[in-house]
Motif scaffolding. Structure first.
Motif, PDB file in Angstrom:
ATOM      1  N   LYS A 159       0.833  -1.204   0.000  1.00 24.35           N
ATOM      2  CA  LYS A 159       0.000   0.000   0.000  1.00 24.35           C
ATOM      3  C   LYS A 159       0.868   1.255   0.000  1.00 24.35           C
ATOM      4  O   LYS A 159       0.572   2.233  -0.708  1.00 24.35           O
ATOM      5  N   VAL A 160       1.942   1.239   0.768  1.00 21.98           N
ATOM      6  CA  VAL A 160       2.853   2.388   0.821  1.00 21.98           C
ATOM      7  C   VAL A 160       3.455   2.636  -0.560  1.00 21.98           C
ATOM      8  O   VAL A 160       3.531   3.782  -1.024  1.00 21.98           O
ATOM      9  N   GLU A 161       3.879   1.578  -1.224  1.00 20.13           N
ATOM     10  CA  GLU A 161       4.478   1.726  -2.553  1.00 20.13           C
ATOM     11  C   GLU A 161       3.471   2.262  -3.565  1.00 20.13           C
ATOM     12  O   GLU A 161       3.799   3.133  -4.388  1.00 20.13           O
ATOM     13  N   ALA A 162       2.225   1.772  -3.521  1.00 17.96           N
ATOM     14  CA  ALA A 162       1.195   2.264  -4.435  1.00 17.96           C
ATOM     15  C   ALA A 162       0.934   3.750  -4.211  1.00 17.96           C
ATOM     16  O   ALA A 162       0.813   4.526  -5.178  1.00 17.96           O
ATOM     17  N   LEU A 163       0.871   4.181  -2.960  1.00 19.78           N
ATOM     18  CA  LEU A 163       0.664   5.599  -2.658  1.00 19.78           C
ATOM     19  C   LEU A 163       1.878   6.435  -3.067  1.00 19.78           C
ATOM     20  O   LEU A 163       1.734   7.557  -3.569  1.00 19.78           O
ATOM     21  N   ARG A 164       3.070   5.902  -2.867  1.00 17.78           N
ATOM     22  CA  ARG A 164       4.292   6.612  -3.251  1.00 17.78           C
ATOM     23  C   ARG A 164       4.300   6.871  -4.763  1.00 17.78           C
ATOM     24  O   ARG A 164       4.656   7.969  -5.218  1.00 17.78           O
ATOM     25  N   ILE A 165       3.884   5.883  -5.537  1.00 18.46           N
ATOM     26  CA  ILE A 165       3.833   6.033  -6.995  1.00 18.46           C
ATOM     27  C   ILE A 165       2.798   7.088  -7.383  1.00 18.46           C
ATOM     28  O   ILE A 165       3.047   7.939  -8.240  1.00 18.46           O
ATOM     29  N   GLN A 166       1.629   7.066  -6.737  1.00 10.76           N
ATOM     30  CA  GLN A 166       0.590   8.060  -7.036  1.00 10.76           C
ATOM     31  C   GLN A 166       1.071   9.476  -6.723  1.00 10.76           C
ATOM     32  O   GLN A 166       0.821  10.409  -7.493  1.00 10.76           O
ATOM     33  N   VAL A 167       1.749   9.648  -5.587  1.00  9.37           N
ATOM     34  CA  VAL A 167       2.259  10.973  -5.212  1.00  9.37           C
ATOM     35  C   VAL A 167       3.310  11.421  -6.217  1.00  9.37           C
ATOM     36  O   VAL A 167       3.312  12.576  -6.676  1.00  9.37           O
ATOM     37  N   ALA A 168       4.211  10.515  -6.603  1.00  7.06           N
ATOM     38  CA  ALA A 168       5.258  10.858  -7.560  1.00  7.06           C
ATOM     39  C   ALA A 168       4.672  11.240  -8.916  1.00  7.06           C
ATOM     40  O   ALA A 168       5.177  12.153  -9.587  1.00  7.06           O
ATOM     41  N   ASN A 169       3.611  10.586  -9.333  1.00  3.37           N
ATOM     42  CA  ASN A 169       2.974  10.876 -10.625  1.00  3.37           C
ATOM     43  C   ASN A 169       2.035  12.070 -10.563  1.00  3.37           C
ATOM     44  O   ASN A 169       1.554  12.529 -11.591  1.00  3.37           O
ATOM     45  N   GLY A 170       1.710  12.522  -9.367  1.00  3.33           N
ATOM     46  CA  GLY A 170       0.778  13.632  -9.217  1.00  3.33           C
ATOM     47  C   GLY A 170      -0.675  13.210  -9.340  1.00  3.33           C
ATOM     48  O   GLY A 170      -1.560  14.044  -9.523  1.00  3.33           O
ATOM     49  N   THR A 171      -0.938  11.918  -9.222  1.00  5.67           N
ATOM     50  CA  THR A 171      -2.311  11.420  -9.364  1.00  5.67           C
ATOM     51  C   THR A 171      -2.985  11.157  -8.021  1.00  5.67           C
ATOM     52  O   THR A 171      -4.141  10.751  -8.001  1.00  5.67           O
ATOM     53  N   TYR A 172      -2.281  11.388  -6.922  1.00  2.00           N
ATOM     54  CA  TYR A 172      -2.873  11.157  -5.598  1.00  2.00           C
ATOM     55  C   TYR A 172      -3.769  12.337  -5.245  1.00  2.00           C
ATOM     56  O   TYR A 172      -3.309  13.464  -5.077  1.00  2.00           O
ATOM     57  N   LYS A 173      -5.040  12.089  -5.157  1.00  2.00           N
ATOM     58  CA  LYS A 173      -6.030  13.118  -4.829  1.00  2.00           C
ATOM     59  C   LYS A 173      -6.894  12.615  -3.670  1.00  2.00           C
ATOM     60  O   LYS A 173      -7.906  11.952  -3.876  1.00  2.00           O
ATOM     61  N   PRO A 174      -6.499  12.918  -2.436  1.00  2.00           N
ATOM     62  CA  PRO A 174      -7.303  12.465  -1.297  1.00  2.00           C
ATOM     63  C   PRO A 174      -8.645  13.187  -1.254  1.00  2.00           C
ATOM     64  O   PRO A 174      -8.741  14.362  -1.604  1.00  2.00           O
ATOM     65  N   ASP A 175      -9.679  12.477  -0.845  1.00  2.00           N
ATOM     66  CA  ASP A 175     -11.031  13.031  -0.720  1.00  2.00           C
ATOM     67  C   ASP A 175     -11.209  13.519   0.716  1.00  2.00           C
ATOM     68  O   ASP A 175     -11.402  12.727   1.642  1.00  2.00           O
ATOM     69  N   ALA A 196     -12.888  13.133   6.493  1.00  2.00           N
ATOM     70  CA  ALA A 196     -13.616  13.711   7.629  1.00  2.00           C
ATOM     71  C   ALA A 196     -14.737  12.781   8.085  1.00  2.00           C
ATOM     72  O   ALA A 196     -14.929  12.580   9.289  1.00  2.00           O
ATOM     73  N   ALA A 197     -15.472  12.196   7.146  1.00  2.00           N
ATOM     74  CA  ALA A 197     -16.568  11.287   7.502  1.00  2.00           C
ATOM     75  C   ALA A 197     -16.035  10.060   8.238  1.00  2.00           C
ATOM     76  O   ALA A 197     -16.631   9.611   9.223  1.00  2.00           O
ATOM     77  N   ASN A 198     -14.903   9.537   7.794  1.00  2.00           N
ATOM     78  CA  ASN A 198     -14.316   8.375   8.458  1.00  2.00           C
ATOM     79  C   ASN A 198     -13.793   8.722   9.852  1.00  2.00           C
ATOM     80  O   ASN A 198     -13.898   7.915  10.772  1.00  2.00           O
ATOM     81  N   LEU A 199     -13.243   9.920  10.015  1.00  2.00           N
ATOM     82  CA  LEU A 199     -12.795  10.342  11.346  1.00  2.00           C
ATOM     83  C   LEU A 199     -13.979  10.434  12.306  1.00  2.00           C
ATOM     84  O   LEU A 199     -13.885   9.991  13.457  1.00  2.00           O
TER      85      LEU A 199
END
Length: 107
Positions: free
Chosen positions: A73-89, A94-97
């Motif tokens: 999971k960490v590696e998948a997120l790292r790749i998304q951040v590096a590509n600029g495709t990581y867009k947290p909702d 907030a709903a989950n918190l």
């Protein structure tokens, strides 16, 4: 960040009592066998722990034995951040918190 498996009596107040109780029972049985009395009656103080406390202790031990990092999971997120495709909702976060920590919002 790496979390080390440490035993903290603040988080697990029953673990010390369980270990001491097991040691005391073992010592009593060994003494009874050595004396040849055949009775295993405890002498002195005894400790009794509820089923809920035992369940909490077992849950803590299971959580501590779980892997600290889910590397896939960490590696998948790292790749998304590096590509600029990581867009947290932010609304989903907030709903989950709110769902996970309802006690935070009670007065």
């Amino acid at each position: 960040m790496e979390i080390k498996n440490t035993t903290n009596s603040f988080f697990d107040p029953y673990s010390a009592g369980l270990e001491k109780s097991a040691e005391a029972r073992s010592d009593t049985r060994l003494k009874a066998r050595a004396e040849g009395t055949g009775t295993e009656a405890p002498q002195g103080d005894t400790v009794s722990v509820s089923q809920d406390a035992l369940l909490l202790t077992e849950a803590r031990r299971a959580a501590q034995s779980a892997p600290d990092v889910r590397s896939d999971k960490v590696e998948a997120l790292r790749i998304q951040v590096a590509n600029g495709t990581y867009k947290p909702d932010s609304q989903l976060i907030a709903a989950n918190l709110v769902r996970e920590e309802p006690g935070l919002f009670q007065i």
